[in-house]
Motif scaffolding. Structure first.
Motif, short mmCIF file in Angstrom:
data_model
loop_
_atom_site.label_atom_id
_atom_site.label_comp_id
_atom_site.label_asym_id
_atom_site.label_seq_id
_atom_site.Cartn_x
_atom_site.Cartn_y
_atom_site.Cartn_z
N ASN A 15 0.81 -1.22 0.00
CA ASN A 15 0.00 0.00 0.00
C ASN A 15 0.84 1.27 0.00
OD1 ASN A 15 0.90 -0.08 2.65
ND2 ASN A 15 -1.13 -0.09 3.58
N ASP A 265 -3.21 -5.88 -6.32
CA ASP A 265 -4.57 -6.11 -5.82
C ASP A 265 -4.72 -5.52 -4.41
OD1 ASP A 265 -7.02 -6.98 -5.02
OD2 ASP A 265 -6.62 -9.12 -5.30
N ASP A 267 -6.96 -5.88 -2.33
CA ASP A 267 -7.62 -6.80 -1.41
C ASP A 267 -6.73 -7.97 -0.99
OD1 ASP A 267 -10.03 -5.37 -1.45
OD2 ASP A 267 -10.61 -6.33 -3.34
N SER A 268 -5.49 -7.98 -1.54
CA SER A 268 -4.61 -9.11 -1.22
C SER A 268 -3.98 -8.95 0.16
CB SER A 268 -3.52 -9.22 -2.28
OG SER A 268 -2.71 -8.08 -2.29
#
Length: 268
Positions: A15, A265, A267-268
């Motif tokens: 992130n 991703d 959401d990973s």
């Protein structure tokens, strides 16, 4: 963002740099995806081959190997997607990043690489200069030494690796990737990204060459140089985590498509 107690120090998590990852759309062509030029090793050809292949696999639109010698060996052994230029041919005008050092570099290619501060550069082991002043460093330059190379070029690390990396980044005016069980990515402006993901499986020949190619391949595509270094280091260690025991350097390259999906991703 995984900030540590020091507001300028960050844990290396996706992130932190995910939104900076290259994201080509359906209208992109190969030149828009960047052009990486790799200065070839005169003798240790496998290192160059792994670095160039990693740059291509991580998304660079074109990769060319500039061979000071042994051009025919490179043509016979590189993937067919990678071009080879013989000595004396100029660096292509459309190049977006230069890489030198995996496996060594010829003296005149080393001079060429150190002079070309107009382009982003990744300077690995064999191309690191004898004196930091020769770097003509810019924040578009990434140095990728392991600890032995670091101490040869910049002096003893001492008890504080983080401070040594930051001071050296400022002194060289370059991004410094100090490799080790905990890899540090230091910026001249005082920011530090810490990749605290030790993996003994990475202690094998060629993994550093693959990392240098990964960094160059992301930079080729226009990714911020500091974040490109951090993203490549994270993906490098993530690939090693997935592969586990028995890892050889070329396995990391094969793992990159799936690791890239994870990195992109949220959401990973």
């Amino acid at each position: 963002m995984g900030v540590s107690d020091d507001c300028s120090t960050f844990q290396n998590l996706p992130n932190l740099w995910r939104t900076s990852l290259p994201n080509p759309d359906s209208s992109s062509h190969k030149y828009q995806r960047g052009y990486c030029v790799v200065f070839a090793a005169p003798a240790l050809t496998g290192a160059t081959r792994m670095a160039a292949t990693a740059a291509l696999r991580i998304g660079a639109g074109l990769v060319t190997v500039q061979a000071a010698q042994r051009g025919d060996i490179y043509r016979m052994t590189l993937p067919p997607e990678i071009m080879v230029q013989d000595d004396g041919e100029p660096v292509p005008d459309k190049a977006t990043v230069l890489l030198g050092g995996p496996g060594g570099i010829s003296p005149h290619h080393k001079r060429d690489l150190l002079r070309r501060s107009d382009l982003p550069r990744v300077i690995d082991s064999g191309a690191l200069p004898d004196r930091p002043a020769l770097l003509n460093g810019t924040v578009k330059t990434v140095l990728t030494p392991h600890e032995g190379e670091f101490e040869t070029l910049f002096g003893p690390i001492g008890d504080d690796r983080r401070q040594a990396a930051l001071q050296t980044a400022q002194r060289a005016q370059s991004i410094v990737v100090l490799k080790g069980p905990v890899t540090l990515i230091a910026h001249p402006d005082g920011r530090l990204i810490v990749n605290d993901r030790p993996d003994a499986n990475l202690a094998t020949a060629g993994t550093g060459d693959v990392l240098a190619g990964m960094i160059a391949g992301l930079i080729a595509q226009g990714m911020d140089v500091f974040y490109a270094a951090a993203a490549a280091v994270w993906m490098h260690s993530e690939a090693a985590r997935r592969i586990g025991h028995g890892l050889i350097a070329s396995d990391i390259i094969k793992a990159l498509p799936n690791v890239l999906k994870t990195a992109a991703d949220p959401d990973s």
